[in-house]
Design a protein around this motif. Structure first.
Motif, PDB file in Angstrom:
ATOM      1  N   TYR A  82       0.898  -1.049   0.175  1.00  0.00           N
ATOM      2  CA  TYR A  82       0.085  -0.040  -0.041  1.00  0.00           C
ATOM      3  C   TYR A  82       0.781   1.207   0.027  1.00  0.00           C
ATOM      4  O   TYR A  82       0.698   2.059  -0.881  1.00  0.00           O
ATOM      5  N   SER A 136      -6.731   6.548   0.298  1.00  0.00           N
ATOM      6  CA  SER A 136      -6.165   6.255  -0.895  1.00  0.00           C
ATOM      7  C   SER A 136      -5.967   7.294  -1.911  1.00  0.00           C
ATOM      8  O   SER A 136      -6.820   8.165  -2.152  1.00  0.00           O
ATOM      9  N   ARG A 137      -4.858   7.320  -2.305  1.00  0.00           N
ATOM     10  CA  ARG A 137      -4.529   8.263  -3.466  1.00  0.00           C
ATOM     11  C   ARG A 137      -4.967   7.643  -5.012  1.00  0.00           C
ATOM     12  O   ARG A 137      -5.361   8.729  -5.805  1.00  0.00           O
ATOM     13  N   ASP A 138      -5.117   6.565  -5.277  1.00  0.00           N
ATOM     14  CA  ASP A 138      -5.149   6.036  -6.711  1.00  0.00           C
ATOM     15  C   ASP A 138      -6.337   4.876  -6.539  1.00  0.00           C
ATOM     16  O   ASP A 138      -6.461   4.277  -5.434  1.00  0.00           O
ATOM     17  N   ASP A 139      -6.509   4.358  -7.606  1.00  0.00           N
ATOM     18  CA  ASP A 139      -7.061   3.029  -7.601  1.00  0.00           C
ATOM     19  C   ASP A 139      -6.526   1.885  -7.153  1.00  0.00           C
ATOM     20  O   ASP A 139      -6.918   0.767  -6.452  1.00  0.00           O
ATOM     21  N   GLU A 140      -5.110   1.935  -7.204  1.00  0.00           N
ATOM     22  CA  GLU A 140      -4.392   0.658  -6.724  1.00  0.00           C
ATOM     23  C   GLU A 140      -4.328   0.814  -5.321  1.00  0.00           C
ATOM     24  O   GLU A 140      -4.485  -0.479  -4.779  1.00  0.00           O
ATOM     25  N   GLN A 141      -4.048   1.742  -4.410  1.00  0.00           N
ATOM     26  CA  GLN A 141      -3.979   1.967  -3.206  1.00  0.00           C
ATOM     27  C   GLN A 141      -5.706   1.460  -2.759  1.00  0.00           C
ATOM     28  O   GLN A 141      -5.908   0.777  -1.728  1.00  0.00           O
ATOM     29  N   ARG A 142      -6.615   1.963  -3.290  1.00  0.00           N
ATOM     30  CA  ARG A 142      -8.035   1.460  -2.989  1.00  0.00           C
ATOM     31  C   ARG A 142      -8.229   0.104  -3.161  1.00  0.00           C
ATOM     32  O   ARG A 142      -8.634  -0.406  -2.183  1.00  0.00           O
ATOM     33  N   ARG A 143      -7.495  -0.448  -4.195  1.00  0.00           N
ATOM     34  CA  ARG A 143      -7.801  -1.967  -4.348  1.00  0.00           C
ATOM     35  C   ARG A 143      -6.962  -2.729  -3.117  1.00  0.00           C
ATOM     36  O   ARG A 143      -7.710  -3.628  -2.474  1.00  0.00           O
TER      37      ARG A 143
END
Length: 244
Positions: A82, A136-143
């Motif tokens: 993360y 979260s800053r982006d979609d990857e962090q949200r995932r």
């Protein structure tokens, strides 16, 4: 168990000399052997059931500890991916695991295991809340955040498996009846055995063997205390790898 079985055998040996001769005739021996054979069969079945119950409970808990250790490492690696924002949560995870290790497998062997999950459970819930609070800053962090939340909740559910270890899987009634039956069986051994040192020694060894079997069953029924315990190695390995 040892006192009842060996004591019963000694009482049987004493009764042999106290009873009239016709009470220990061949006809009497045959009748008693048939009755004792029935009791021995039932005792063997109950002993098998109790052993299987204790072993199954021990194996399930041992597997749960290994799976929990793997889940802890998986959560730690998810938080590592993360980003640095999750570093305080990883530190808290390591502290919680270390606390659980000390309570369940204390370094001082004389201390009993503490399976009270209130304090450590609250710590796990705080970690799960901290993961939800991450921004979260982006979609990857949200995932990764969503995956970490699911993993943390799974750990919170898995901790209740330990609660099952706090209650005995071997019914006291089973053990009580088993002791009674085995005492009768050993009494019959002594009743029809000659009185000499060889017979007494053989009965002593048999009584110790039966008592040893019950000892092993009760040891497996207390998986975090005693001689036979769940190994802490998987959890210690997970603790050593967290936050690296």
């Amino acid at each position: 168990m040892f006192a009842c079985t060996f004591g019963g055998a000694l009482v049987g040996i004493w009764l042999r000399s106290a009873l009239p001769e016709h009470h220990i005739s061949d006809q009497s021996k045959d009748s008693v052997k048939v009755a004792v054979g029935l009791i021995a069969t039932m005792a063997a079945l109950v002993l098998g059931l109790v052993t299987a119950s204790a072993k199954s409970s021990f194996d399930e808990l041992n597997t749960a500890v290994k799976q929990t250790s793997a889940a802890i490492l998986t959560l730690d690696r998810t938080l590592a991916r993360y980003g640095p924002e999750a570093k305080p949560i990883r530190d808290g995870l390591k502290h919680a695991v270390g606390q659980r290790l000390e309570l369940t497998w204390p370094k001082d062997a004389s201390r009993p295991a503490n399976l009270d999950l209130v304090e450590t459970g609250q710590g796990g819930e705080a970690l799960a809340d901290a993961i939800r609070a991450l921004v979260s800053r982006d979609d990857e962090q949200r995932r990764l955040q969503s995956r970490a939340i699911d993993q943390a909740e799974a750990l919170l559910q898995a901790r209740w498996v330990v609660v099952g270890a706090m209650s005995s899987s071997v019914p006291v009634a089973f053990l009580s009846v088993l002791v009674f039956w085995l005492t009768i069986i050993f009494s019959s051994f002594g009743l029809f055995a000659p009185r000499n040192a060889t017979v007494v020694g053989a009965l002593l060894v048999c009584a110790l063997s039966v008592a040893g079997a019950i000892f092993l069953i009760l040891e497996m029924d207390s998986p975090f205390d005693g001689v036979i315990r769940i190994s802490p190695d998987p959890m210690r390995y997970a603790y050593s790898r967290i936050n690296q």
